[in-house]
Motif scaffolding. Structure first.
Motif, PDB file in Angstrom:
ATOM      1  N   ALA A  66      10.755  -7.092  -6.253  1.00 10.74           N
ATOM      2  CA  ALA A  66      10.668  -7.301  -4.803  1.00 10.74           C
ATOM      3  C   ALA A  66      12.069  -7.284  -4.202  1.00 10.74           C
ATOM      4  O   ALA A  66      12.940  -8.028  -4.635  1.00 10.74           O
ATOM      5  CB  ALA A  66       9.972  -8.618  -4.488  1.00 10.74           C
ATOM      6  N   GLY A  67      12.263  -6.425  -3.229  1.00  7.19           N
ATOM      7  CA  GLY A  67      13.548  -6.312  -2.557  1.00  7.19           C
ATOM      8  C   GLY A  67      13.526  -5.165  -1.570  1.00  7.19           C
ATOM      9  O   GLY A  67      12.493  -4.513  -1.366  1.00  7.19           O
ATOM     10  N   GLU A  68      14.656  -4.898  -0.949  1.00  9.84           N
ATOM     11  CA  GLU A  68      14.739  -3.829   0.049  1.00  9.84           C
ATOM     12  C   GLU A  68      14.398  -2.471  -0.561  1.00  9.84           C
ATOM     13  O   GLU A  68      13.688  -1.665   0.045  1.00  9.84           O
ATOM     14  CB  GLU A  68      16.146  -3.788   0.653  1.00  9.84           C
ATOM     15  N   ALA A  69      14.910  -2.223  -1.771  1.00 11.88           N
ATOM     16  CA  ALA A  69      14.640  -0.937  -2.407  1.00 11.88           C
ATOM     17  C   ALA A  69      13.150  -0.775  -2.707  1.00 11.88           C
ATOM     18  O   ALA A  69      12.607   0.337  -2.645  1.00 11.88           O
ATOM     19  CB  ALA A  69      15.448  -0.808  -3.703  1.00 11.88           C
ATOM     20  N   THR A  70      12.483  -1.878  -3.015  1.00 17.20           N
ATOM     21  CA  THR A  70      11.045  -1.829  -3.285  1.00 17.20           C
ATOM     22  C   THR A  70      10.278  -1.433  -2.040  1.00 17.20           C
ATOM     23  O   THR A  70       9.395  -0.563  -2.076  1.00 17.20           O
ATOM     24  CB  THR A  70      10.551  -3.212  -3.771  1.00 17.20           C
ATOM     25  N   VAL A  71      10.611  -2.061  -0.924  1.00 17.79           N
ATOM     26  CA  VAL A  71       9.969  -1.737   0.353  1.00 17.79           C
ATOM     27  C   VAL A  71      10.215  -0.282   0.719  1.00 17.79           C
ATOM     28  O   VAL A  71       9.302   0.429   1.166  1.00 17.79           O
ATOM     29  CB  VAL A  71      10.481  -2.676   1.468  1.00 17.79           C
ATOM     30  N   ASP A  72      11.442   0.184   0.523  1.00 12.35           N
ATOM     31  CA  ASP A  72      11.782   1.572   0.865  1.00 12.35           C
ATOM     32  C   ASP A  72      10.948   2.556   0.050  1.00 12.35           C
ATOM     33  O   ASP A  72      10.436   3.550   0.591  1.00 12.35           O
ATOM     34  CB  ASP A  72      13.274   1.823   0.613  1.00 12.35           C
ATOM     35  N   LEU A  73      10.793   2.301  -1.244  1.00 12.46           N
ATOM     36  CA  LEU A  73      10.020   3.205  -2.097  1.00 12.46           C
ATOM     37  C   LEU A  73       8.551   3.207  -1.697  1.00 12.46           C
ATOM     38  O   LEU A  73       7.936   4.265  -1.574  1.00 12.46           O
ATOM     39  CB  LEU A  73      10.178   2.789  -3.564  1.00 12.46           C
ATOM     40  N   VAL A  74       7.993   2.043  -1.479  1.00  8.61           N
ATOM     41  CA  VAL A  74       6.587   1.947  -1.063  1.00  8.61           C
ATOM     42  C   VAL A  74       6.356   2.717   0.226  1.00  8.61           C
ATOM     43  O   VAL A  74       5.340   3.411   0.389  1.00  8.61           O
ATOM     44  CB  VAL A  74       6.183   0.460  -0.898  1.00  8.61           C
ATOM     45  N   SER A  75       7.302   2.637   1.134  1.00  9.08           N
ATOM     46  CA  SER A  75       7.149   3.272   2.443  1.00  9.08           C
ATOM     47  C   SER A  75       7.213   4.797   2.386  1.00  9.08           C
ATOM     48  O   SER A  75       6.862   5.460   3.370  1.00  9.08           O
ATOM     49  CB  SER A  75       8.228   2.743   3.400  1.00  9.08           C
ATOM     50  N   GLU A  76       7.620   5.352   1.250  1.00  9.20           N
ATOM     51  CA  GLU A  76       7.655   6.802   1.092  1.00  9.20           C
ATOM     52  C   GLU A  76       6.278   7.395   0.809  1.00  9.20           C
ATOM     53  O   GLU A  76       6.085   8.598   0.882  1.00  9.20           O
ATOM     54  CB  GLU A  76       8.604   7.175  -0.062  1.00  9.20           C
ATOM     55  N   PHE A  77       5.302   6.531   0.483  1.00  7.21           N
ATOM     56  CA  PHE A  77       3.979   7.005   0.062  1.00  7.21           C
ATOM     57  C   PHE A  77       2.918   6.719   1.120  1.00  7.21           C
ATOM     58  O   PHE A  77       3.063   5.811   1.941  1.00  7.21           O
ATOM     59  CB  PHE A  77       3.563   6.329  -1.243  1.00  7.21           C
ATOM     60  N   LYS A  78       1.860   7.501   1.094  1.00  3.96           N
ATOM     61  CA  LYS A  78       0.617   7.218   1.807  1.00  3.96           C
ATOM     62  C   LYS A  78      -0.499   7.457   0.801  1.00  3.96           C
ATOM     63  O   LYS A  78      -0.812   8.608   0.466  1.00  3.96           O
ATOM     64  CB  LYS A  78       0.456   8.129   3.031  1.00  3.96           C
ATOM     65  N   LEU A  79      -1.086   6.374   0.286  1.00  6.80           N
ATOM     66  CA  LEU A  79      -2.011   6.477  -0.845  1.00  6.80           C
ATOM     67  C   LEU A  79      -3.444   6.131  -0.442  1.00  6.80           C
ATOM     68  O   LEU A  79      -3.699   5.541   0.603  1.00  6.80           O
ATOM     69  CB  LEU A  79      -1.553   5.572  -1.980  1.00  6.80           C
ATOM     70  N   ASP A  80      -4.384   6.490  -1.311  1.00  5.38           N
ATOM     71  CA  ASP A  80      -5.798   6.291  -1.017  1.00  5.38           C
ATOM     72  C   ASP A  80      -6.177   4.816  -0.975  1.00  5.38           C
ATOM     73  O   ASP A  80      -6.919   4.373  -0.092  1.00  5.38           O
ATOM     74  CB  ASP A  80      -6.664   6.983  -2.079  1.00  5.38           C
TER      75      ASP A  80
END
Length: 264
Positions: free
Chosen positions: A159-173
């Motif tokens: 959990a951290g800024e890099a985690t949020v950034d990576l998650v935000s790169e996706f749009k998943l089912d």
């Protein structure tokens, strides 16, 4: 201080003591000894174990429910309601078809979902949970993407800024998320604001967010709001939720699935 030893499943008596403490706020040694027909010394050992797990705070002559500002240890959470979590996981996995993409976040129930998905095919899983990676890595039908950031030694969560950034790169089912506590008004609650930020990003980037939570989460409290049931597509739990929570789901159009039962 919480124990660092591996924990077996809590005994039926210890589960019952914890349930009584959740309902009354406090339990007494003599009353418990009479209720369960065991010695006060046996009850003191039970209370000391629950204290060491961070679930109860000892008082003279008994114990009280631990403060809601800190989560129980990872091993304690794994031990609690384990069978219920397995049933919830099986029901959740049945909602996710082969060929799907999904997030799986931090939590002992979400880890059970990962175990239930190991025989799925053509899945893309994005996770910030090291245990989920270990569970899914041997599965040939699952591609795993790990969100970056610092890894917590306590539970393998990232959990951290890099985690949020990576998650935000996706749009998943789908998203499969957990929560530390559930309020009857429909709020999803947790303890760590960094983890909450990741959960919010996951909710915002999944077409069908699924919450997996055993009914014990309605008896707990946590200080930080992840979101509300209106942001979810489905809630999977093991027993009918409190009436207010059920009404909040109904008003939001959020499905409630009972493990082993039909949709309510």
């Amino acid at each position: 201080m919480t124990t660092t030893l591996p924990l077996a499943e809590l005994s039926d008596r210890q589960q019952a003591i914890l349930s009584l403490a959740r309902g009354a706020g406090r339990v007494g040694v003599e009353e418990l000894a009479a209720r369960f027909a065991v010695s006060p010394q046996t009850i003191r050992k039970d209370l000391n174990l629950l204290r060491d797990l961070g679930l109860l705070a000892r008082q003279h002559g008994g114990a009280m429910l631990a403060s809601g500002v800190a989560n129980a240890s990872y091993e304690a959470r794994r031990a609690l309601a384990h069978e219920e979590k397995r049933r919830i996981a099986a029901r959740c996995a049945a909602l996710i078809p082969d060929g799907s993409s999904l997030f799986i976040n931090i939590g002992t129930t979400t880890e059970e979902v990962a175990r239930a998905l190991t025989r799925h095919r053509d899945l893309l899983v994005v996770t910030n949970n090291i245990h989920v990676v270990s569970i899914l890595l041997p599965s040939p039908g699952v591609e795993v993407v790990v969100a970056g950031g610092p890894v917590r030694q306590s539970d393998g969560g990232i959990a951290g800024e890099a985690t949020v950034d990576l998650v935000s790169e996706f749009k998943l089912d789908f998203a499969v998320i957990g929560a530390s506590a559930l309020d009857e008004d429909g709020s999803l609650l947790d303890y760590d604001y960094r983890e909450v930020r990741v959960s919010r990003a996951i909710l915002g980037n999944a077409r069908q967010p699924i919450l997996v939570a055993d009914a014990g989460k309605f008896e707990r409290s946590a200080p930080i709001r992840i979101g509300h049931v209106r942001q979810l597509h489905t809630v999977v739990t093991d027993r009918p939720p409190p009436q207010r929570f059920t009404e909040a789901c109904r008003e939001a159009g959020t499905h409630v699935e009972l493990a082993g039962s039909e949709t309510r």
